[in-house]
Every structure is written in structure tokens, then in C-alpha cells.
Enzyme design. Structure first.
Site, PDB file in Angstrom:
ATOM      1  N   ALA A  65       0.869  -1.171   0.000  1.00  0.00           N
ATOM      2  CA  ALA A  65       0.000   0.000   0.000  1.00  0.00           C
ATOM      3  C   ALA A  65       0.911   1.226   0.000  1.00  0.00           C
ATOM      4  CB  ALA A  65      -0.874  -0.012   1.241  1.00  0.00           C
ATOM      5  N   GLY A 108       0.602  -4.791   1.051  1.00  0.00           N
ATOM      6  CA  GLY A 108      -0.624  -4.825   0.233  1.00  0.00           C
ATOM      7  C   GLY A 108      -0.406  -5.512  -1.106  1.00  0.00           C
ATOM      8  N   GLU A 111      -0.857  -9.056  -0.381  1.00  0.00           N
ATOM      9  CA  GLU A 111      -2.287  -9.232  -0.074  1.00  0.00           C
ATOM     10  C   GLU A 111      -3.142  -9.183  -1.346  1.00  0.00           C
ATOM     11  OE1 GLU A 111      -1.673  -6.121   2.929  1.00  0.00           O
ATOM     12  OE2 GLU A 111      -2.826  -7.376   4.286  1.00  0.00           O
ATOM     13  N   GLU A 131       4.786  -4.912   7.170  1.00  0.00           N
ATOM     14  CA  GLU A 131       4.118  -3.787   7.847  1.00  0.00           C
ATOM     15  C   GLU A 131       4.683  -3.540   9.248  1.00  0.00           C
ATOM     16  OE1 GLU A 131       2.565  -6.207   6.125  1.00  0.00           O
ATOM     17  OE2 GLU A 131       0.919  -5.373   4.938  1.00  0.00           O
TER      18      GLU A 131
HETATM   19  C1  LIG Z   1      -1.665  -2.883   3.239  1.00  0.00           C
HETATM   20  C2  LIG Z   1      -1.035  -2.264   4.406  1.00  0.00           C
HETATM   21  C3  LIG Z   1      -1.894  -2.176   5.593  1.00  0.00           C
HETATM   22  C4  LIG Z   1       0.212  -1.791   4.479  1.00  0.00           C
HETATM   23  C5  LIG Z   1       1.268  -1.812   3.508  1.00  0.00           C
HETATM   24  O1  LIG Z   1       1.256  -2.410   2.463  1.00  0.00           O
HETATM   25  S1  LIG Z   1       2.556  -0.848   3.993  1.00  0.00           S
HETATM   26  C6  LIG Z   1       3.763  -1.081   2.730  1.00  0.00           C
HETATM   27  C7  LIG Z   1       4.494  -2.357   2.869  1.00  0.00           C
HETATM   28  N1  LIG Z   1       5.616  -2.357   1.973  1.00  0.00           N
HETATM   29  C8  LIG Z   1       6.831  -1.974   2.342  1.00  0.00           C
HETATM   30  O2  LIG Z   1       7.089  -1.641   3.472  1.00  0.00           O
HETATM   31  C9  LIG Z   1       7.896  -1.959   1.249  1.00  0.00           C
HETATM   32  C10 LIG Z   1       8.398  -0.550   1.014  1.00  0.00           C
HETATM   33  N2  LIG Z   1       9.417  -0.523   0.008  1.00  0.00           N
HETATM   34  C11 LIG Z   1      10.686  -0.956   0.189  1.00  0.00           C
HETATM   35  O3  LIG Z   1      11.049  -1.444   1.224  1.00  0.00           O
HETATM   36  C12 LIG Z   1      11.620  -0.791  -0.953  1.00  0.00           C
HETATM   37  O4  LIG Z   1      11.087   0.155  -1.847  1.00  0.00           O
HETATM   38  C13 LIG Z   1      11.909  -2.106  -1.720  1.00  0.00           C
HETATM   39  C14 LIG Z   1      12.720  -3.065  -0.833  1.00  0.00           C
HETATM   40  C15 LIG Z   1      10.629  -2.786  -2.174  1.00  0.00           C
HETATM   41  C16 LIG Z   1      12.752  -1.778  -3.003  1.00  0.00           C
HETATM   42  O5  LIG Z   1      13.903  -1.057  -2.639  1.00  0.00           O
HETATM   43  P1  LIG Z   1      14.711  -0.231  -3.753  1.00  0.00           P
HETATM   44  O6  LIG Z   1      15.888   0.372  -3.062  1.00  0.00           O
HETATM   45  O7  LIG Z   1      14.979  -1.091  -4.931  1.00  0.00           O
HETATM   46  O8  LIG Z   1      13.721   0.895  -4.248  1.00  0.00           O
HETATM   47  P2  LIG Z   1      13.293   2.253  -3.506  1.00  0.00           P
HETATM   48  O9  LIG Z   1      14.260   3.324  -3.867  1.00  0.00           O
HETATM   49  O10 LIG Z   1      13.085   2.011  -2.050  1.00  0.00           O
HETATM   50  O11 LIG Z   1      11.864   2.529  -4.150  1.00  0.00           O
HETATM   51  C17 LIG Z   1      11.702   3.177  -5.403  1.00  0.00           C
HETATM   52  C18 LIG Z   1      10.608   4.231  -5.248  1.00  0.00           C
HETATM   53  O12 LIG Z   1       9.395   3.567  -4.889  1.00  0.00           O
HETATM   54  C19 LIG Z   1       8.868   4.159  -3.700  1.00  0.00           C
HETATM   55  N3  LIG Z   1       8.138   3.110  -2.928  1.00  0.00           N
HETATM   56  C20 LIG Z   1       8.489   1.838  -2.736  1.00  0.00           C
HETATM   57  N4  LIG Z   1       7.582   1.209  -1.993  1.00  0.00           N
HETATM   58  C21 LIG Z   1       6.618   2.099  -1.693  1.00  0.00           C
HETATM   59  C22 LIG Z   1       5.404   2.052  -0.947  1.00  0.00           C
HETATM   60  N5  LIG Z   1       4.967   0.939  -0.386  1.00  0.00           N
HETATM   61  N6  LIG Z   1       4.689   3.173  -0.849  1.00  0.00           N
HETATM   62  C23 LIG Z   1       5.083   4.341  -1.426  1.00  0.00           C
HETATM   63  N7  LIG Z   1       6.221   4.434  -2.186  1.00  0.00           N
HETATM   64  C24 LIG Z   1       6.961   3.336  -2.290  1.00  0.00           C
HETATM   65  C25 LIG Z   1      10.093   4.647  -2.957  1.00  0.00           C
HETATM   66  O13 LIG Z   1       9.738   5.611  -2.000  1.00  0.00           O
HETATM   67  C26 LIG Z   1      10.909   5.206  -4.115  1.00  0.00           C
HETATM   68  O14 LIG Z   1      10.389   6.447  -4.513  1.00  0.00           O
HETATM   69  P3  LIG Z   1      11.196   7.821  -4.203  1.00  0.00           P
HETATM   70  O15 LIG Z   1      12.548   7.625  -4.793  1.00  0.00           O
HETATM   71  O16 LIG Z   1      10.370   8.875  -4.873  1.00  0.00           O
HETATM   72  O17 LIG Z   1      11.222   7.937  -2.718  1.00  0.00           O
END
Ligand SMILES: CC(C)=CC(=O)SCCNC(=O)CCNC(=O)[C@H](O)C(C)(C)COP(=O)(O)OP(=O)(O)OC[C@H]1O[C@@H](n2cnc3c(N)ncnc32)[C@H](O)[C@@H]1OP(=O)(O)O
Length: 257
Positions: A65, A108, A111, A131
């Protein structure tokens, strides 16, 4: 309808939806949800479509998400807005949906894949419920569906430690039905969906409904439900056609009647 966050195509009798927010690794925000609901409802209503494939990019099916969209919400925002409840509508899609998962399927994203009817994984897929690392917990069904897929011990491990499962572990654990080389993922999923779509649509939907009931009913109730809808299939021309074709050693021509 023009879509900004997903690509929607048809391939014969199969609807193909590709999550397309590469700048955020397909993070699932309310705009993505809105577009997915429009696309799946349209495929549900389209008599020429028998199955759907949902996929993302090679790097990410969906990284969860959208954390940045949720970040500033208060308890009252979450509760009064019934945050994430719209995903239940996606899970109610009637036609079969195959999740073709490459790369990250986290939070998400994992999910969403589990809301689909089965998951075909690319060999680089990684599943997780991270999460806990954000100070929250799954909210789109992860604590419930993941536990049903992989059992309590692995579900607890994933939800409490936030660790990821690779494609091989996900297949061993029953989370995914099969693994294919990532370069062949979408074609393999489309092939499986085309196979499904070649059958009788009422029989497809009844099979889906019956298997889903196994998650919600006791065995006795589930068996009774299965028997009753099995009986109802004998009212269809497609049952006559399917069995006649077998007896006559020819291919059936289903008419969805
Ligand atoms: C459903 C419910 C209740 C909750 C959830 O789903 S909470 C989200 C759970 N997911 C995570 O915690 C994963 C978050 N992402 C990461 O840990 C990393 O992005 C990665 C391990 C998947 C990939 O790492 P990588 O270094 O290859 O890439 P990034 O530079 O970190 O990401 C690229 C770009 O995407 C944005 N990003 C990634 N995931 C999310 C997200 N879940 N929500 C919003 N944005 C996301 C990340 O910020 C980056 O963008 P910017 O460079 O503009 O910051």
C-alpha cells in the site's frame, strides 16, 4: 475510461491488467484501487472475457500500500474512511483472476496477489508482510489469507519479523501454484488464463465459488454447497455438450448456456 496507473488489454478471451506506477514500484494508492475496480468490473460484465491476468513489472508486482498516502492519516481518518475496505470489492470479482507475480509482492502487494484466485510466480518473486517494520500490521487481508495459505507458523514468522519469502519457499508453502522463468511469466499466465477461458463460463464461475466456500464454511456445509451447485450444472447445455463431445471423441463447443 482512460487509465493512468494501470494498462488494460484483452488477449482473445483473456483480460490483462498491468499495474503501471513504476516510479513507486506499483505502490497501491486510492487511484490504483479505483482504476482496478473499474477494469475488473468491466471484464466481469464482458461476455467475451473468461478470465483475467493481473501483473506488475519485472522488479515489482507491488511494493505495498502507498506508505506516503497513508503516512499522515489519523485514527479518525482511517476509521471513518474505512481505510482499505475498497479492496474487498476487488476480491469479489467473479471471473477467475491469476496473479502473475515478478519481483516484490510486499504488504498490500502480497495481499493483492492473495486476493486473486491463484498465483504464478516468476523465479525472482519475493513475498512479504513487512508492515511491522512501519509500526503497523497487514490491513488488506494478510493476517487472514496468508495464514490460510501457509499455516500459522510461517504466517507469524512473516508478519512478526517482516522477512521475505522467495519464490521457491512460496511454492513449497502453497502460496504460489507454480514458478516460471521471469521472462516467460506473463505469457505462461496468459496461457493458463486462456485455458480457463476456453471452458464453459457458468462452470468456471461455479468452480471458483465452490473452492472459495472452502475457506468460509464447515466441511459438511461446504460439501452440501458443492453438491447442490454440481446438480445445477446439469441444467446447462454446456454439460450436455461437454459430455457428448467426450463420448463422440471431439472438442466441445461451449456456448456459456
Ligand atoms: C496494506 C497495508 C496495511 C500496508 C502496507 O502495504 S505498507 C507497505 C508495505 N511495503 C513496504 O514496506 C515496502 C516498502 N518498500 C521498500 O522497502 C523498498 O522500496 C523495496 C525493498 C521494495 C525496493 O527497494 P529499492 O531500493 O529497490 O527501491 P526504492 O528506492 O526504495 O523505491 C523506489 C521508489 O518507490 C517508492 N516506494 C516503494 N515502496 C513504496 C510504498 N509501499 N509506498 C510508497 N512508495 C513506495 C520509494 O519511495 C521510491 O520512490 P522515491 O525515490 O520517490 O522515494
Amino acid at each position: 475510461m482512460s487509465y493512468e496507473n494501470i494498462l488494460v488489454e484483452t488477449r482473445g478471451k483473456v483480460g490483462l491488467i498491468t499495474l503501471n506506477r513504476p516510479q513507486a514500484l506499483n505502490a497501491l494508492n486510492s487511484a490504483v484501487l479505483g482504476e482496478l475496480l473499474v477494469a475488473t468490473k468491466a471484464f466481469d460484465a464482458d461476455d467475451s472475457i473468461g478470465a483475467i491476468v493481473l501483473t506488475g513489472s519485472e522488479k515489482a508486482f507491488a511494493a505495498g500500500a502507498d506508505i506516503k498516502e497513508m503516512q499522515s492519516k489519523t485514527y479518525v481518518d482511517a476509521y471513518l474512511g474505512d481505510l482499505l475496505s475498497g479492496w474487498d470489492d476487488f476480491a469479489r470479482t467473479r471471473k477467475p483472476i491469476i496473479a502473475a507475480v515478478a519481483g516484490y509482492a510486499l504488504g498490500g502487494g502480497c495481499e493483492l496477489a492473495m486476493m486473486c484466485d491463484f498465483i504464478i510466480a516468476g523465479d525472482n518473486a519475493k513475498f512479504g508482510q513487512p508492515e511491522i517494520t512501519l509500526g503497523i500490521m497487514p490491513g488488506m487481508g494478510g493476517s487472514q489469507r496468508l495464514t490460510r495459505f501457509v499455516g500459522k507458523s510461517k504466517a507469524m514468522d512473516m508478519c512478526l519479523t517482516g522477512r521475505m519469502m522467495d519464490a521457491q519457499e512460496a511454492e513449497r508453502s502453497g502460496l504460489v501454484s507454480r514458478i516460471v522463468p521471469v521472462g516467460e511469466l506473463v505469457e505462461e499466465a496468459l496461457k493458463a488464463a486462456a485455458k480457463i477461458a476456453s471452458f464453459s463460463l457458468p462452470a468456471i464461475l461455479m468452480n471458483k465459488e465452490a473452492v472459495n466456500r472452502a475457506y468460509e464454511m464447515s466441511l459438511t456445509e461446504g460439501l452440501r454447497f458443492e453438491r447442490r451447485i454440481f446438480h445445477s450444472l446439469f441444467a446447462l447445455e454446456d454439460q450436455k455438450e461437454g459430455m457428448a463431445a467426450f463420448a463422440e471423441k471431439r472438442k466441445p463447443e461451449f456456448r456459456n448456456k
